[in-house]
Design an enzyme around this catalytic site. Structure first.
Site, PDB file in Angstrom:
ATOM      1  N   ASP A 163       0.880  -1.232  -0.108  1.00 54.00           N
ATOM      2  CA  ASP A 163       0.081  -0.033   0.150  1.00 54.00           C
ATOM      3  C   ASP A 163       0.999   1.263   0.040  1.00 54.00           C
ATOM      4  O   ASP A 163       2.165   1.196   0.315  1.00 54.00           O
ATOM      5  CB  ASP A 163      -0.935   0.089   1.247  1.00 54.00           C
ATOM      6  CG  ASP A 163      -2.190   0.615   0.837  1.00 54.00           C
ATOM      7  OD1 ASP A 163      -2.263   1.293   0.004  1.00 54.00           O
ATOM      8  OD2 ASP A 163      -3.034   0.249   1.613  1.00 54.00           O
TER       9      ASP A 163
ATOM     10  N   GLU B 211       3.387   4.625  -4.058  1.00 55.70           N
ATOM     11  CA  GLU B 211       3.608   5.855  -5.086  1.00 55.70           C
ATOM     12  C   GLU B 211       4.908   6.262  -5.017  1.00 55.70           C
ATOM     13  O   GLU B 211       5.386   6.543  -6.165  1.00 55.70           O
ATOM     14  CB  GLU B 211       2.631   6.956  -4.858  1.00 55.70           C
ATOM     15  CG  GLU B 211       1.143   6.476  -5.240  1.00 55.70           C
ATOM     16  CD  GLU B 211       0.299   5.743  -4.012  1.00 55.70           C
ATOM     17  OE1 GLU B 211      -0.622   5.183  -4.382  1.00 55.70           O
ATOM     18  OE2 GLU B 211       0.841   5.826  -2.883  1.00 55.70           O
TER      19      GLU B 211
ATOM     20  N   ASP C 230      -8.005   3.959  -3.854  1.00 53.92           N
ATOM     21  CA  ASP C 230      -9.215   4.033  -3.311  1.00 53.92           C
ATOM     22  C   ASP C 230     -10.557   4.911  -3.877  1.00 53.92           C
ATOM     23  O   ASP C 230     -10.704   6.080  -3.427  1.00 53.92           O
ATOM     24  CB  ASP C 230      -8.672   4.947  -1.877  1.00 53.92           C
ATOM     25  CG  ASP C 230      -7.560   4.057  -1.156  1.00 53.92           C
ATOM     26  OD1 ASP C 230      -7.414   2.865  -1.369  1.00 53.92           O
ATOM     27  OD2 ASP C 230      -7.269   4.743  -0.298  1.00 53.92           O
TER      28      ASP C 230
END
Length: 797
Positions: free
Chosen positions: A409, A412, A482
């Protein structure tokens, strides 16, 4: 006068270059040699170096379908290949010819022209016609340039009538990017990958991980693509020749790494939630699925399983997870797998934080959390030592407990959640601005490479929120982040996933039902969830996830549950197709999600179908994306007939049809010439291979399909421990040939049962499945005669 050079490294037949008979839009009108401003500086074994205005141009043959183009200032050494590219140029046959106004470098599959007047480069088709070429050479900016132009930029002219796909995953709801500018900058729900493919049959990889804007036919009247990157030392891109999309993507993967084979269990249903808060809760989910006989292959442990203040410790809170290994042993006995969330972020004062700090493996700044409140530091995935240190703790504390894979998670990297902060970071290999978008590639590399070394009995599997070029080699599935549980967001996931797949990274998914919002008790949400689940059946990954109340299939009221159970059952019936297609992905450059415009490039209507796509090359999927809809219009691409999956009715391509779509049914159409293998309804994936397989045959043209099988996990497939069965439809004679089995693997059953069905009106799935012929297959070739009228009967020959 015409000169020809032959590559020093060539072996075998030499490809000759076809002269370009017509002047291209980007070709100089200067045709006399004395006026040329581009000169050949050196010919090498893998290409050529030219002196051009302002610098040095290098054209390098990396493969039969891959050619690299770089331009750098004369003072700059040869540009490094960067983070995505693996290996070195392949030894392939190529030629270079010289005419009065151009050089042409050609392989058997593609040719690239260098104009003598100004050094502009163009890719030509096999017929010598231009596909894409550099525009005005003054746009080559090799030094600092004011915003918004960017430090490095290049304009390309493209022929009219091309659709452009790829460039990562974006949420604007666009498929063909003509008429828009796309920013490639990693963020939650937005993934920048500088790769595109064209319906004209070629692809391009802009080898620059800096934040980049790509303007495609802006304004729309122009046939131009402009890349503008905020950092970089020079122009660096690869061209890939087709014309088939699998050839293009296969060439790209040959350059950046093949997509490894996933374990069979990864193709089943994954149940996830933000978040299961204890060992008992996680085990309870799996137990209830099994008790209710709802198929399941994985449950997922999301974040905050650690003690407060121990984010990044890679330890489970013993108060809530007293026996992680025992928990996983219990799941494995139930044939359920599990992955666990890990982040590249660390709370202060942890032993993991100290260990990374000791090797210079943390970024200097401490960032505030996006959520929950707090602050922490992020590790430098560009450091080889930091990657090894990061993985060591994951392996010792989670891997040894028995987790089957990892959920990366915030990959990025999220940092403080202000997208752009990575520019200000100093990484182990330079400025964050230079390598901005490549963080997820290096982060997934740490986990993939470590898992391959430490847990060789398991095929690596990674779920990640971001991606960059080459990430397919890390067994990484990117999900769309998300996203909200709304109809407009649902619609946008279709082109987002299809375009992502056209970057050469084949594994993608979205949170079924959306991450934010939605309750199983809400009738309106039940409808949205059902339609989203039906769409996800035809995604590479099949995972339910979201916030709030659990969205397990059994959490929905019984009256709403029937269509959900049917969708899950269909996914499991598709397992023989899914596993066979995954082999095509690994071995032959295939994908799972295709825009119809790439499979049917001559059909202009098919080029921008934003709510339809192909799953594999022959299943047309048309999700229901409008609230309360019980039918929808479907365009059937021209060039083949199509069969309604549910009814078996045969329809003509190149037409729009109204399709019934009750709440339990997603519109599906199968191309003529398809051989579609379907398995049985099973509770988990490993039950499928030993059970009878239905071979549904769709007449109308010749067809082929290759069944694939192996042990289901582990690395035996790399050693050749696998088996294939080629299926061939001769439509003229009405014969299906089940070829001799090739290969072997441990535990391979000696025989198989095939049920052959020739599909026709009245025997679609769920209507006439009893019609057909049962074949006891022992590994030897067998032919089956199909009824000419398409009634569905089959006769063994």
């Amino acid at each position: 006068m015409r000169h020809t050079w032959i590559g020093a490294a060539v072996v075998g037949a030499i490809a000759s270059a076809t002269p370009v008979s017509a002047q291209t839009p980007w070709q100089s009108s200067e045709t006399q040699a004395p006026a040329a401003r581009t000169t050949l500086e050196q010919k090498t074994s893998d290409g050529a170096r030219f002196r051009v205005p302002g610098g040095v141009l290098r054209v390098t043959v990396w493969g039969e379908r891959a050619i690299r183009v770089t331009v750098a200032a004369a003072r700059v050494p040869e540009l490094d290949t960067g983070l995505a590219v693996l290996g070195s140029p392949a030894r392939v046959a190529w030629t270079m010819t010289e005419d009065a106004d151009r050089f042409v470098i050609a392989t058997a599959a593609m040719r690239v022209m260098v104009a003598k007047a100004d050094g502009r480069v163009a890719l030509l088709g096999a017929d010598g016609k231009p596909l894409i070429g550099e525009s005005d050479p003054v746009t080559r900016r090799l030094g600092d340039a004011p915003e918004p132009d960017g430090r490095v930029q290049q304009r390309f002219e493209i022929g009219g009538g091309q659709a452009i796909y790829g460039l990562g995953q974006h949420q604007a709801g666009l498929l063909d990017y003509r008429g828009t500018t796309v920013r490639l900058q990693q963020a939650n729900t937005d993934v920048g990958v500088p790769v595109f493919v064209s319906s004209a049959g070629y692809g391009l990889f802009w080898n620059n991980p800096a934040v980049t804007d790509v303007a495609v036919a802006v304004p729309q009247a122009t046939d131009r693509i402009v890349f503008r990157s905020q950092a970089g030392e020079g122009i660096d891109y690869f061209l890939f020749g087709g014309p088939d999309v699998d050839d293009v993507i296969g060439a790209y993967r040959g350059l950046t790494g093949q997509a490894p084979l996933m374990a069979r269990w990864t193709w089943g249903l994954w149940q996830s939630k933000e978040r299961y808060g204890s060992q008992a809760e996680l085990l309870g989910v799996a137990a209830r699925y099994r008790a209710m006989k709802i198929p399941l292959d994985a449950v997922v442990q999301d974040w905050q399983y650690w003690k407060p203040g121990e984010w990044g410790s890679h330890r489970m809170d013993p108060a809530r997870y007293p026996d992680p290994q025992g928990m996983l042993d219990t799941l494995h006995r139930q044939n359920v797998h599990s992955i666990v969330s890990i982040w590249p972020r660390f709370d202060r004062d942890l032993d993991t934080t100290s260990a990374l700090d000791a090797v210079g493996g943390l970024y200097a700044k401490t960032y505030p959390n996006v959520y929950p409140a707090g602050e922490g530091r992020w590790y430098d995935a560009f450091s080889k030592t930091a990657r090894a240190t990061y993985w060591r703790f994951v392996s010792e504390r989670l891997g040894k407990a028995g987790f089957d894979g990892y959920w990366l998670d915030g990959s990025e990297a999220e940092l403080g959640g202000h997208w752009g902060e990575m520019r200000d970071v100093r990484t182990a290999i330079g400025s964050g601005a230079d390598v901005y978008n490549a963080y997820p590639l290096m982060h997934t590399s740490a986990v993939h490479d470590g898992m391959t070394t430490d847990f060789a009995a398991k095929r690596p599997i990674i779920l990640t929120r971001s991606a960059w070029a080459g990430q397919q080699r890390n067994a990484a599935i990117t999900w769309s982040g998300d996203v909200a549980g709304r109809w407009d967001v649902f619609r946008a996931q279709i082109p987002a996933g299809v375009n992502f797949s056209m970057t050469g990274i084949p594994y993608w998914s979205a949170d079924i039902g959306g991450f934010f919002g939605g309750s199983p008790e809400d009738p309106a949400y039940q409808e949205l969830f059902t339609r989203w689940l039906q769409f996800a059946v035809f995604n590479p990954m099949f995972r339910i996830h979201g916030t709030g109340a659990g969205k397990e299939v059994y959490s929905f009221p019984e009256p709403a549950r029937g269509p959900l159970l049917d969708a899950v059952a269909l996914r499991y019936r598709l397992l023989p197709f899914l596993y066979a297609q995954s082999w095509q992905v690994t071995q032959h450059g295939a994908s799972f999600l295709y825009p119809a415009g790439m499979a049917f490039p001559h059909d202009e209507v098919a080029r921008d179908l934003r709510d339809e796509y192909l799953f594999g090359r022959s299943i047309l999927v048309s999700p229901v994306v409008e609230k309360s809809a019980t039918s929808r219009q479907v365009y059937l691409p021209a060039g083949t007939d199509w069969y309604d999956f549910w009814s078996g009715a045969r329809l003509t391509g190149g037409t729009r049809v109204a399709v019934n779509a009750p709440i339990g049914q997603i519109p599906l159409h199968i191309a003529a010439g398809t051989i579609l293998p379907l398995g049985q309804r099973v509770q988990y994936t490993e039950l499928s291979p030993a059970l009878p397989t239905e071979l549904r045959v769709y007449r109308g043209r010749d067809g082929r399909f290759t069944l694939y099988d192996d042990a289901g996990d582990g690395q035996g497939w790399r050693r050749g421990e696998r088996a294939t069965i080629d299926l061939a439809l001769d439509d003229k004679t009405g014969t299906l040939t089940i070829g001799a089995r090739q290969g072997h693997y441990p535990g391979m059953p000696a025989s198989r049962i095939f049920h052959v069905v020739a599909v026709g009106a009245g025997n679609g799935v769920g209507l006439g499945e009893g019609i057909g012929r049962t074949i006891a297959y022992t590994g030897k070739s067998v032919s089956v005669a199909l009824d000419a009228d398409g009634s569905g009967a089959a006769r063994r020959r």
